[in-house]
Design a protein around this motif. Structure first.
Motif, PDB file in Angstrom:
ATOM      1  N   ALA A  50       4.905   2.353 -14.074  1.00  0.00           N
ATOM      2  CA  ALA A  50       4.324   1.118 -13.544  1.00  0.00           C
ATOM      3  C   ALA A  50       2.799   1.193 -13.565  1.00  0.00           C
ATOM      4  O   ALA A  50       2.108   0.237 -13.933  1.00  0.00           O
ATOM      5  N   TYR A  51       2.284   2.352 -13.205  1.00  0.00           N
ATOM      6  CA  TYR A  51       0.819   2.507 -13.214  1.00  0.00           C
ATOM      7  C   TYR A  51       0.287   2.403 -14.635  1.00  0.00           C
ATOM      8  O   TYR A  51      -0.731   1.760 -14.904  1.00  0.00           O
ATOM      9  N   LYS A  52       1.013   3.018 -15.555  1.00  0.00           N
ATOM     10  CA  LYS A  52       0.570   3.007 -16.956  1.00  0.00           C
ATOM     11  C   LYS A  52       0.556   1.572 -17.498  1.00  0.00           C
ATOM     12  O   LYS A  52      -0.388   1.162 -18.183  1.00  0.00           O
ATOM     13  N   LEU A  53       1.597   0.822 -17.188  1.00  0.00           N
ATOM     14  CA  LEU A  53       1.709  -0.527 -17.742  1.00  0.00           C
ATOM     15  C   LEU A  53       0.804  -1.538 -17.044  1.00  0.00           C
ATOM     16  O   LEU A  53       0.244  -2.426 -17.675  1.00  0.00           O
ATOM     17  N   TRP A  54       0.676  -1.423 -15.716  1.00  0.00           N
ATOM     18  CA  TRP A  54      -0.037  -2.482 -14.987  1.00  0.00           C
ATOM     19  C   TRP A  54      -1.171  -1.981 -14.102  1.00  0.00           C
ATOM     20  O   TRP A  54      -1.771  -2.747 -13.367  1.00  0.00           O
ATOM     21  N   GLY A  55      -1.455  -0.708 -14.148  1.00  0.00           N
ATOM     22  CA  GLY A  55      -2.476  -0.157 -13.239  1.00  0.00           C
ATOM     23  C   GLY A  55      -3.909  -0.345 -13.730  1.00  0.00           C
ATOM     24  O   GLY A  55      -4.852  -0.243 -12.952  1.00  0.00           O
ATOM     25  N   GLU A  56      -4.072  -0.656 -14.991  1.00  0.00           N
ATOM     26  CA  GLU A  56      -5.396  -0.881 -15.586  1.00  0.00           C
ATOM     27  C   GLU A  56      -6.377   0.230 -15.238  1.00  0.00           C
ATOM     28  O   GLU A  56      -7.567  -0.033 -15.006  1.00  0.00           O
ATOM     29  N   GLY A  57      -5.865   1.438 -15.136  1.00  0.00           N
ATOM     30  CA  GLY A  57      -6.744   2.580 -14.886  1.00  0.00           C
ATOM     31  C   GLY A  57      -7.444   2.571 -13.539  1.00  0.00           C
ATOM     32  O   GLY A  57      -8.418   3.302 -13.338  1.00  0.00           O
ATOM     33  N   ARG A  58      -6.943   1.749 -12.604  1.00  0.00           N
ATOM     34  CA  ARG A  58      -7.611   1.673 -11.299  1.00  0.00           C
ATOM     35  C   ARG A  58      -7.498   2.986 -10.522  1.00  0.00           C
ATOM     36  O   ARG A  58      -6.577   3.757 -10.691  1.00  0.00           O
ATOM     37  N   LYS A  59      -8.488   3.189  -9.637  1.00  0.00           N
ATOM     38  CA  LYS A  59      -8.406   4.308  -8.697  1.00  0.00           C
ATOM     39  C   LYS A  59      -7.888   3.743  -7.367  1.00  0.00           C
ATOM     40  O   LYS A  59      -8.043   2.551  -7.106  1.00  0.00           O
ATOM     41  N   PRO A  60      -7.294   4.598  -6.522  1.00  0.00           N
ATOM     42  CA  PRO A  60      -6.744   4.078  -5.257  1.00  0.00           C
ATOM     43  C   PRO A  60      -7.807   3.356  -4.429  1.00  0.00           C
ATOM     44  O   PRO A  60      -8.864   3.921  -4.165  1.00  0.00           O
ATOM     45  N   GLU A  61      -7.508   2.113  -4.032  1.00  0.00           N
ATOM     46  CA  GLU A  61      -8.448   1.406  -3.166  1.00  0.00           C
ATOM     47  C   GLU A  61      -7.919   1.419  -1.722  1.00  0.00           C
ATOM     48  O   GLU A  61      -8.422   0.724  -0.869  1.00  0.00           O
ATOM     49  N   LYS A  62      -6.876   2.218  -1.490  1.00  0.00           N
ATOM     50  CA  LYS A  62      -6.323   2.407  -0.140  1.00  0.00           C
ATOM     51  C   LYS A  62      -5.861   3.848  -0.044  1.00  0.00           C
ATOM     52  O   LYS A  62      -6.116   4.641  -0.947  1.00  0.00           O
ATOM     53  N   LYS A  63      -5.186   4.179   1.058  1.00  0.00           N
ATOM     54  CA  LYS A  63      -4.688   5.549   1.207  1.00  0.00           C
ATOM     55  C   LYS A  63      -3.852   5.868  -0.041  1.00  0.00           C
ATOM     56  O   LYS A  63      -2.950   5.110  -0.412  1.00  0.00           O
ATOM     57  N   PRO A  64      -4.157   6.996  -0.733  1.00  0.00           N
ATOM     58  CA  PRO A  64      -3.620   7.182  -2.088  1.00  0.00           C
ATOM     59  C   PRO A  64      -2.095   7.200  -2.201  1.00  0.00           C
ATOM     60  O   PRO A  64      -1.559   6.756  -3.216  1.00  0.00           O
ATOM     61  N   ASP A  65      -1.384   7.704  -1.175  1.00  0.00           N
ATOM     62  CA  ASP A  65       0.089   7.691  -1.275  1.00  0.00           C
ATOM     63  C   ASP A  65       0.633   6.264  -1.169  1.00  0.00           C
ATOM     64  O   ASP A  65       1.647   5.927  -1.781  1.00  0.00           O
ATOM     65  N   HIS A  66      -0.071   5.423  -0.435  1.00  0.00           N
ATOM     66  CA  HIS A  66       0.336   4.012  -0.338  1.00  0.00           C
ATOM     67  C   HIS A  66       0.098   3.312  -1.676  1.00  0.00           C
ATOM     68  O   HIS A  66       0.889   2.479  -2.107  1.00  0.00           O
ATOM     69  N   PHE A  67      -1.001   3.680  -2.301  1.00  0.00           N
ATOM     70  CA  PHE A  67      -1.351   3.138  -3.616  1.00  0.00           C
ATOM     71  C   PHE A  67      -0.243   3.474  -4.616  1.00  0.00           C
ATOM     72  O   PHE A  67       0.253   2.618  -5.346  1.00  0.00           O
ATOM     73  N   VAL A  68       0.200   4.723  -4.614  1.00  0.00           N
ATOM     74  CA  VAL A  68       1.287   5.154  -5.505  1.00  0.00           C
ATOM     75  C   VAL A  68       2.578   4.401  -5.165  1.00  0.00           C
ATOM     76  O   VAL A  68       3.284   3.904  -6.055  1.00  0.00           O
TER      77      VAL A  68
END
Ligand code: ARG
Length: 562
Positions: free
Chosen positions: A169-187
């Motif tokens: 999902a990150y690869k297809l739609w994450g657009e290379g973003r870095k976590p903008e919230k607590k990183p486990d929530h981002f994942v």
């Protein structure tokens, strides 16, 4: 065993042909003081002595003489013992005040590894993990308090289909973003996003499988992506562990040990310990042992959850050489662990004595403290919510500076959460009710914390240590009851550790706090004459100490003011 009981057991032993241990196990502590402080039922003896229990009791009444026992009275089939109340007060209070935070400690010396909460690295920790963490921490303390060496470890299940879903999902739609919230929530958001998209496009499932194969082959790009995603998840978990005050001596990662699991299975197959089924999967035959057979290696060579657990049990033992190895995992994995135990046996792997500490589900009342999707509740949101509730309550009672207010709210909020969750029998499901948990009345953490704070405020008001102590002064029913409950603390702590049941300590603390409130409601402390006042203060100091010791075992703070 307390000294009074010991003396009675010794005295009974002189007259009876059963062991001290048997006598001790039979002894009771009646809750009605008219039935004595200790009671010995004679039914069991009837078989041995060939007399009616009533007769045995009345005969023993004449013969048995024990130190510090002022009266022995036969009542039907029971022999009731009344101890010297002055001695009871002196022995109990002096022991507690001398041993302080060590009062109740045991003398076991086992080496025990306890594993928790062992999350999957594709989403944040949720309500179930909260119960897991609180249990893991409390059971660790209970076991340590008994004298054992306890080693707390964690496991990240950081490989497999579930994590590839978040990665894809990150690869297809994450657009290379870095976590903008607590990183486990981002994942976690990407894991949820995958599930949504897969509903419309089931062919995504095939892409996940491709990704998993690439990962296993060590494809550079896939590994880079995996490092990012699982790294974020783990980083987020660390923050949550810190909120719960838990630390691990070692954290295992499935990605680092699953391959050796496969090797163990292959070697054991060669040695004839394992079989192949019709499809060609390597299986452990467990039917004869009353369990379903278990696939350990699929015919395409891929491993399953069980495969990594086989090697994990082995490396844990290599790392720590423990006597016992505890897994804190939900009841839904009872079968998994039953099978694991048998498989470890079949494969003759040295792993210490394995134990699955299984806990039930926690639900929330409908419509409260919902998570973003309205279903699972994140551990972080839960903590934030309960601390906010506590803050409102504290604000109603006091005007505090910001820092102090936050600290107090944290102590009370976490105490409320902790107590509510640990008061239920471990394997049972229950509903967590935040408002109920935070109340000062009822079976709550704050109720216990409040009893402690009340005692602190008596001492603050008085400003002096008790000096004129005369144990003879403690004669009231409520005082004697308190003394007896205090004396039982070591036993409660031991039972809780032996059965891995923190709720035994929770129940104990409720009983002690209720009895304290009862006493405090009926009797004066600071207004009593000097010597009675000081003796009662010593009693209160002992109660305060034991509340602290008990709360420590549940890892709940004891603020001096509520
Ligand atoms: N990660 C697993 C889960 O979330 C729990 C792992 C428990 N520990 C173990 N050694 N199997 O269901």
């Amino acid at each position: 065993m307390d000294g009074f009981k010991q003396e009675i057991v010794k005295a009974l032993k002189k007259e009876l042909k059963i062991s001290e241990q048997e006598i001790s196990d039979l002894m009771e502590m009646p809750s009605n003081p008219e039935l004595g402080d200790y009671a010995f039922p004679c039914f069991r003896l009837a078989g041995v002595i060939k007399k009616a229990p009533n007769k045995i009791a009345s005969e023993l009444q004449e013969k048995v003489k024990a130190k510090n026992v002022v009266e022995v009275r036969a009542a039907g089939p029971y022999l009731n013992f009344f101890v010297d109340k002055k001695e009871l007060a002196k022995a109990t209070i002096e022991k507690i005040l001398a041993e302080k935070k060590n009062f109740g400690r045991g003398s076991s010396s086992k080496k025990i590894v306890i594993e928790y909460p062992s999350p999957n690295t594709n989403k944040p920790l949720h309500l179930g993990h909260v119960r897991n963490m609180l249990l893991g921490k409390s059971v660790s303390r209970l076991l340590e308090f008994q004298g054992n060496k306890v080693i707390q470890v964690n496991l990240n299940n950081d490989r497999g289909v579930h994590i590839c879903k978040a990665m894809l999902a990150y690869k297809l739609w994450g657009e290379g973003r870095k976590p903008e919230k607590k990183p486990d929530h981002f994942v976690g958001d990407f894991y949820v996003l995958y599930a949504k998209k897969a509903e419309e496009k089931p062919e995504l499932e095939e892409e996940v499988q491709t990704m998993l194969r690439k990962w296993e082959k060590g494809d550079k790009e896939t590994i880079e992506l995996w490092k990012k995603i699982s790294g974020w998840a783990k980083k987020g978990f660390e923050e949550t562990y810190e909120k719960f005050g838990i630390k691990f001596e070692k954290t295992y990662n499935e990605s680092e040990h699953y391959k050796e699991g496969k090797q163990i299975v292959k070697a054991a197959f060669k040695d004839g310990m394992l079989k192949k089924d019709k499809e060609g999967n390597i299986i452990a035959e467990l039917k004869k042992k009353g369990l379903p057979d278990k696939v350990l290696l699929r015919k395409d060579g891929t491993s399953v959850y069980m495969t990594q657990d086989i090697n994990l049990a082995k490396i844990k033992y290599k790392d720590f050489r423990m006597d016992r190895s505890i897994y804190v995992v939900g009841t839904e994995q009872i079968l998994h662990f039953k099978q694991l135990l048998k498989i470890i046996d079949i494969l003759k792997i040295k792993a210490g004595e394995l134990y699955h500490l299984a806990y039930g589900m926690v639900y929330l009342p409908e419509g409260r403290m919902k998570s973003r999707e309205g279903k699972v509740v994140d551990a972080d949101d839960l903590v934030e919510g309960i601390i906010a509730l506590a803050k409102d309550e504290v604000k109603k009672r006091h005007e505090l500076k910001d820092g102090e207010l936050d600290e107090r709210a944290k102590q009370i909020g976490m105490g409320a959460l902790n107590f509510f969750i640990l008061k239920y029998d471990t394997p049972k499901d229950f509903i967590f009710n935040p408002e109920e948990s935070i109340a000062l009345e009822g079976e709550t953490g704050p109720y216990i914390q409040y009893a402690h704070a009340r005692i602190c405020s008596v001492f603050k008001k008085h400003g002096k240590s008790p000096a004129k102590i005369d144990y003879e002064k403690l004669k009231e029913k409520e005082e004697i009851m308190l003394l007896k409950i205090l004396g039982r603390f070591p036993h409660a702590a031991k039972e809780a550790a032996e059965q891995y049941k923190p709720q035994i300590v929770s129940r104990y603390l409720l009983e002690l706090s209720q009895q304290f409130n009862e006493f405090y409601h009926q009797h004066q402390v600071l207004k009593a004459e000097d010597s009675l006042r000081d003796t009662r203060l010593a009693l209160l100091e002992a109660v305060r100490q034991v509340i602290r010791n008990g709360l420590y075992l549940l890892s709940i703070d004891a603020p001096e003011e509520m």
